[in-house]
Write a protein that holds these residues in place. Sequence first.
Motif, PDB file in Angstrom:
ATOM      1  N   SER A 196       0.837  -1.197   0.000  1.00 53.81           N
ATOM      2  CA  SER A 196       0.000   0.000   0.000  1.00 53.81           C
ATOM      3  C   SER A 196       0.875   1.251   0.000  1.00 53.81           C
ATOM      4  O   SER A 196       1.815   1.369   0.793  1.00 53.81           O
ATOM      5  CB  SER A 196      -0.898   0.005   1.241  1.00 53.81           C
ATOM      6  OG  SER A 196      -1.439   1.291   1.455  1.00 53.81           O
ATOM      7  N   LYS A 197       0.550   2.176  -0.880  1.00 51.05           N
ATOM      8  CA  LYS A 197       1.287   3.441  -0.964  1.00 51.05           C
ATOM      9  C   LYS A 197       1.057   4.295   0.283  1.00 51.05           C
ATOM     10  O   LYS A 197       1.934   5.024   0.737  1.00 51.05           O
ATOM     11  CB  LYS A 197       0.818   4.198  -2.220  1.00 51.05           C
ATOM     12  CG  LYS A 197       1.547   5.501  -2.485  1.00 51.05           C
ATOM     13  CD  LYS A 197       1.013   6.156  -3.733  1.00 51.05           C
ATOM     14  CE  LYS A 197       1.704   7.488  -3.978  1.00 51.05           C
ATOM     15  NZ  LYS A 197       1.201   8.154  -5.208  1.00 51.05           N
ATOM     16  N   GLU A 198      -0.129   4.170   0.856  1.00 49.95           N
ATOM     17  CA  GLU A 198      -0.510   5.012   1.991  1.00 49.95           C
ATOM     18  C   GLU A 198       0.117   4.567   3.313  1.00 49.95           C
ATOM     19  O   GLU A 198       0.384   5.374   4.195  1.00 49.95           O
ATOM     20  CB  GLU A 198      -2.045   5.040   2.158  1.00 49.95           C
ATOM     21  CG  GLU A 198      -2.767   5.951   1.186  1.00 49.95           C
ATOM     22  CD  GLU A 198      -2.750   5.419  -0.248  1.00 49.95           C
ATOM     23  OE1 GLU A 198      -2.901   4.197  -0.430  1.00 49.95           O
ATOM     24  OE2 GLU A 198      -2.553   6.234  -1.173  1.00 49.95           O
ATOM     25  N   ALA A 199       0.352   3.250   3.440  1.00 52.03           N
ATOM     26  CA  ALA A 199       0.825   2.725   4.732  1.00 52.03           C
ATOM     27  C   ALA A 199       2.287   3.090   4.965  1.00 52.03           C
ATOM     28  O   ALA A 199       3.145   2.819   4.123  1.00 52.03           O
ATOM     29  CB  ALA A 199       0.659   1.206   4.765  1.00 52.03           C
ATOM     30  N   ASN A 200       2.565   3.706   6.100  1.00 48.37           N
ATOM     31  CA  ASN A 200       3.945   4.051   6.451  1.00 48.37           C
ATOM     32  C   ASN A 200       4.415   3.100   7.550  1.00 48.37           C
ATOM     33  O   ASN A 200       4.780   3.520   8.642  1.00 48.37           O
ATOM     34  CB  ASN A 200       4.026   5.518   6.902  1.00 48.37           C
ATOM     35  CG  ASN A 200       5.462   5.933   7.185  1.00 48.37           C
ATOM     36  OD1 ASN A 200       6.405   5.343   6.663  1.00 48.37           O
ATOM     37  ND2 ASN A 200       5.627   6.927   8.040  1.00 48.37           N
TER      38      ASN A 200
ATOM     39  N   GLN B 230       5.005  -3.903   6.051  1.00 49.92           N
ATOM     40  CA  GLN B 230       3.935  -4.688   5.444  1.00 49.92           C
ATOM     41  C   GLN B 230       4.379  -6.122   5.146  1.00 49.92           C
ATOM     42  O   GLN B 230       3.584  -7.054   5.219  1.00 49.92           O
ATOM     43  CB  GLN B 230       3.456  -4.004   4.153  1.00 49.92           C
ATOM     44  CG  GLN B 230       2.880  -2.609   4.410  1.00 49.92           C
ATOM     45  CD  GLN B 230       2.514  -1.915   3.110  1.00 49.92           C
ATOM     46  OE1 GLN B 230       1.647  -2.358   2.359  1.00 49.92           O
ATOM     47  NE2 GLN B 230       3.181  -0.800   2.821  1.00 49.92           N
TER      48      GLN B 230
ATOM     49  N   TRP C 288       6.016   5.300  -6.816  1.00 45.89           N
ATOM     50  CA  TRP C 288       6.280   5.955  -5.534  1.00 45.89           C
ATOM     51  C   TRP C 288       7.480   5.279  -4.884  1.00 45.89           C
ATOM     52  O   TRP C 288       7.892   4.189  -5.282  1.00 45.89           O
ATOM     53  CB  TRP C 288       5.043   5.918  -4.620  1.00 45.89           C
ATOM     54  CG  TRP C 288       4.783   4.612  -3.909  1.00 45.89           C
ATOM     55  CD1 TRP C 288       5.183   4.268  -2.658  1.00 45.89           C
ATOM     56  CD2 TRP C 288       4.059   3.477  -4.408  1.00 45.89           C
ATOM     57  NE1 TRP C 288       4.762   3.008  -2.342  1.00 45.89           N
ATOM     58  CE2 TRP C 288       4.065   2.496  -3.397  1.00 45.89           C
ATOM     59  CE3 TRP C 288       3.402   3.200  -5.608  1.00 45.89           C
ATOM     60  CZ2 TRP C 288       3.453   1.256  -3.558  1.00 45.89           C
ATOM     61  CZ3 TRP C 288       2.796   1.964  -5.767  1.00 45.89           C
ATOM     62  CH2 TRP C 288       2.824   1.013  -4.748  1.00 45.89           C
TER      63      TRP C 288
ATOM     64  N   SER D 175      11.600   6.309  10.035  1.00 42.54           N
ATOM     65  CA  SER D 175      10.518   5.675   9.269  1.00 42.54           C
ATOM     66  C   SER D 175      10.685   4.160   9.271  1.00 42.54           C
ATOM     67  O   SER D 175      11.800   3.648   9.342  1.00 42.54           O
ATOM     68  CB  SER D 175      10.511   6.191   7.821  1.00 42.54           C
ATOM     69  OG  SER D 175      11.660   5.731   7.141  1.00 42.54           O
TER      70      SER D 175
END
Length: 329
Positions: free
Chosen positions: A66-70, A73, A100, A123
């Motif tokens: 997912s691009k949104e999950a920081n 995964q 991305w 991060s």
Amino acid sequence: MKNNFETFDLEPYLLEAISELDFKEPTDIQTEVISNIQSKRDVVAQSKTGSGKTHAFLLPLINQLSKEANNVQVLSTAPSRELAEQLYQAAIQLTQNAPWDINIARFIGGTDKAKQIESLENSQPAVAIGTPGRLLDLIRSNHLKVHTAFAMVVDEADMTLDMGFIQEVDQIAATIPQSSQLLVFSATIPNKLKPFLQKYMNNPIQIEVENKEVISDLIDNWLISTKSKNRTEVIYQLVTMGNPYLVLIFANTKERVEELATELADKGIEKIGVLHGGLDSRERRRVMREIHNLEYQFVIATDLADRGIDIEGVSHVINAEVPQDLSYF
């Protein structure tokens, strides 16, 4: 008739990466594994090194990122630093054209832990790849947060068992969500591995891909009787016949590797590299780099230390003794 990679509904950047790798069609293990990972099944896949299993799990897992999950995964363990590095490089190659920035990180013993902790405080990686000891260390200190992982891969599970890391992998598996997908890849499934599989896997599908060519028909095989001869002397005669490009010599123990290297050097053989579990991380990385840079003509290694490692340009392989486990042959 085989599928092509388009049938797996992969992101365009992954298909582009596959094209750059010049993969024409999926291998047997890829065909079986990719569709089952996409169906969210736990998988136990048994196949030999070189069957294409790395991309069998990296492709469908990276495809789900997912691009949104920081957060973390996907988590993957590998039993040696070199295998973890290879996994990392394969993942980097697959994601280099992504639209991305996909954060992929490797965590291996012998590297700068303080630097890794500092990076994790800034991060969390989307994909975390590493050796069991270092991964567990960072998870326990709560720097690497894996409670968000939707999948965990145990690569080379039988080698993980052989090298004594299954307990660490067990403890890592206990920290991911019960709903996470668990994927185990192994050349063999020893009985000692089964308790781990039963403990963590939810009704897994078992996939076994036969290795149709046990030994490639492009390789000439010779059995050389040593009888009462000195084995090092026989090896010396073999490596001085003609001018081999790159010779890999396997021995069963690190002591025998060192002994052989010394004995051959005493006979005037130059450009010898050694690779075994007794080398520290920095030494192993240096030797691997020098092997890839073709700085050695002769590499002497333990079979376990060298399993699954890609070394290009090998012209001769000599087993200085019968491997302790014939599957390593």
